[in-house]
Write an enzyme that holds these catalytic residues in place. Sequence first.
Site, PDB file in Angstrom:
ATOM      1  N   GLY A  52      39.506  -0.846  25.664  1.00 34.29           N
ATOM      2  CA  GLY A  52      38.090  -1.126  25.850  1.00 34.29           C
ATOM      3  C   GLY A  52      37.775  -0.883  27.312  1.00 34.29           C
ATOM      4  N   GLU A  54      35.884  -2.118  29.663  1.00 35.40           N
ATOM      5  CA  GLU A  54      35.862  -3.216  30.624  1.00 35.40           C
ATOM      6  C   GLU A  54      37.218  -3.902  30.742  1.00 35.40           C
ATOM      7  OE1 GLU A  54      31.956  -2.360  28.729  1.00 35.40           O
ATOM      8  OE2 GLU A  54      33.910  -2.948  27.933  1.00 35.40           O
ATOM      9  N   TYR A 121      35.187   5.819  15.719  1.00 28.07           N
ATOM     10  CA  TYR A 121      34.903   4.394  15.874  1.00 28.07           C
ATOM     11  C   TYR A 121      34.630   3.700  14.547  1.00 28.07           C
ATOM     12  CZ  TYR A 121      34.134   5.536  20.818  1.00 28.07           C
ATOM     13  OH  TYR A 121      34.281   5.963  22.109  1.00 28.07           O
ATOM     14  N   GLY A 279      38.186   7.213  33.839  1.00 27.07           N
ATOM     15  CA  GLY A 279      37.042   6.598  34.509  1.00 27.07           C
ATOM     16  C   GLY A 279      37.230   5.110  34.727  1.00 27.07           C
ATOM     17  N   ASP A 280      37.848   4.430  33.758  1.00 24.39           N
ATOM     18  CA  ASP A 280      38.118   2.996  33.910  1.00 24.39           C
ATOM     19  C   ASP A 280      39.126   2.761  35.032  1.00 24.39           C
ATOM     20  OD1 ASP A 280      36.520   2.715  31.644  1.00 24.39           O
ATOM     21  OD2 ASP A 280      38.250   2.788  30.299  1.00 24.39           O
TER      22      ASP A 280
END
Length: 342
Positions: A52, A54, A121, A279-280
């Site tokens: 995920g 975040e 998804y 990117g995370d």
Amino acid sequence: MPHPTAGSRAAEPAHEHTAADVVCLGETMAVLSPPDDRPLADQSALRLSVGGAESNVACGLTALGHRAAWLSRVGDDAFGQRVRAELAARGVEVGAVGVDPLHPTGVYFKDPGPDATRPLYYRSGSAAARMGPELARAPELRGPRIVHVSGITAALSDSCARLLEEIVVRRTPWGAAAVRPVVSFDVNHRPALWKGRAADAAAALRDLARAADLVFVGRDEAEALWGTRHPDDIAGLLAPAPRVVVKDAEHGATSYAAGGEVTFAPALAVEVVEPVGAGDAFAAGYLSGVLEDADEMSRLRRAHRSAATALRSRDDIPDLGMAASSASTASTASSALTGRRP
């Protein structure tokens, strides 16, 4: 609105803190992925992990030596148990994560292709999509130095969109408090989650970015969302955000401060195994620099090293401790920053 420096905690009253330096809020799902680069349809066995945007950032921060918590909801199911257990094993605080007895933990599959890995998804109606504005009053949000969220949450449901408005725009968790955290926002535009709502996505993500203290945005997603192609124009569009970091794939990243300071760090070269999660990792590396009060160029270089570690791995959550330990050889690392993840 605070400038995104996340300065010393020493001057803050101890009772206002959580144990975490950073709280990351958003959905995490069970991830089923092939063991190699053959398409999903050709596989007979899959590997189970979690991912995920975040929580990936939270894991990256703990690997880099910081204290991070993840705030969300999961279903009362085996996938939810796996998510909480894996994040906790990586050092992320998960004690405030809610368990929903009626709605499931989201799931997604990785489908490798010749040009990119396509995510499939299964997250509609998930426990995390049931998050709402009441979560903005969670005690865990009151004391961290940074709160990190992304535009993915805004796309999950109307109640999730209201939750982000309470945190990013209204700053509800902190009321009239003199000391507030830096609110970090990764645009993270996922067209599949905004299907049929392109105009809504453009407006919602623009307004959230403008209200945040620190914004991460890819040049490619800014062009798709708002028709802005040049990093300077993107930063101008997202004003008055105090700090906007524009990631431009293999070219590098440019940081814009509200006072006019512009800092560019070129991308470095790496052989990409899979771009998912880069990117995370970039955000985690950059936020690590914020927590350590590093100068802007150092923050961007640390972000590039972290992204390079992710690019060399098929995992959504690579060990960013490797990025920290290889800082002296950063010239061999890289940062393609267009990877897509949940």
